[in-house]
Design a protein around this motif. Sequence first.
Motif, short mmCIF file in Angstrom:
data_model
loop_
_atom_site.label_atom_id
_atom_site.label_comp_id
_atom_site.label_asym_id
_atom_site.label_seq_id
_atom_site.Cartn_x
_atom_site.Cartn_y
_atom_site.Cartn_z
N TYR A 199 0.84 -1.20 0.00
CA TYR A 199 0.00 0.00 0.00
C TYR A 199 0.88 1.26 0.00
O TYR A 199 0.64 2.19 -0.78
N VAL A 200 1.88 1.27 0.86
CA VAL A 200 2.77 2.44 0.96
C VAL A 200 3.55 2.63 -0.33
O VAL A 200 3.77 3.78 -0.77
N ASN A 201 3.94 1.54 -0.99
CA ASN A 201 4.72 1.62 -2.23
C ASN A 201 3.85 1.63 -3.49
O ASN A 201 4.37 1.46 -4.59
N ASN A 202 2.55 1.79 -3.29
CA ASN A 202 1.59 1.90 -4.40
C ASN A 202 1.62 0.67 -5.31
O ASN A 202 1.54 0.79 -6.54
N MET A 203 1.72 -0.49 -4.69
CA MET A 203 1.63 -1.75 -5.44
C MET A 203 0.26 -2.39 -5.27
O MET A 203 0.12 -3.61 -5.26
#
Length: 247
Positions: free
Chosen positions: A78-82
């Motif tokens: 989520y944090v790395n936009n995956m």
Amino acid sequence: MDQGMVCAMRTPWLWNTRHCWYNYPYQPLTTDLHYYYILELSFYWSLMFSQFIDIKRKDFGIMFLHHIVSVFLLTFSYVNNMARVGTLILCLHDSADALLEAAKMANYAKFQKMCDLLFVMFAMVFITTRLGIFPLWVLNTTLFESWDIVGPFPSWWIFNLLLLLIQGMNCFWSYYIIKIACKAVSKGRAGKWNPLHVSKDDRSDIESSSDEEDSEPPGKNPHTATTTNGTSGTNGYLLTGPSSMDD
């Protein structure tokens, strides 16, 4: 799972996984994906804590590790936009859970044939998705397609190492599912065996079994037995045999 499938069905990366990496990391996070992630994250947090108040099983350690890795993967992706590939992973791993829970309910309700059928369906879906589709579809895009489109980056290494760890756990549980089924058949219970209630379930510390019940003296009520964990069996079926396989 239903919400995840609804989200995934409307996305192009379900049909072409290369879309997971086009224009990465500048991909908009839609509202439905956001809430799906929050729902899944809260679910795995609840499993992590409820495990300590549940009956302790032999795979307690690896199950706890699975919950930790799942929470970290959800947060990390989520944090790395995956979120795009993360949605595919969540839907794939949730696909067999409903069948397992349905088999448990059929077991508790003593619907033997329904329980057998649901367990066979669960085993087929679990092994197909975890040992077939996951490595050939998901790991293929996270390892190779992402390398071709985006190239390796620090988060790429962490993300794929965690996914390979998850795959190792998938192999571990697939082995136990097959072993439980083979043990039940080898006991001569073909056509009448209960895959969720076989004697000496490899995943449980509860060692009471139908074989032990057969050896009880006449007139002794087997339902008065207690589990080796000191619990009295909250669902009423733990007293007559080992606990059902957990997901």
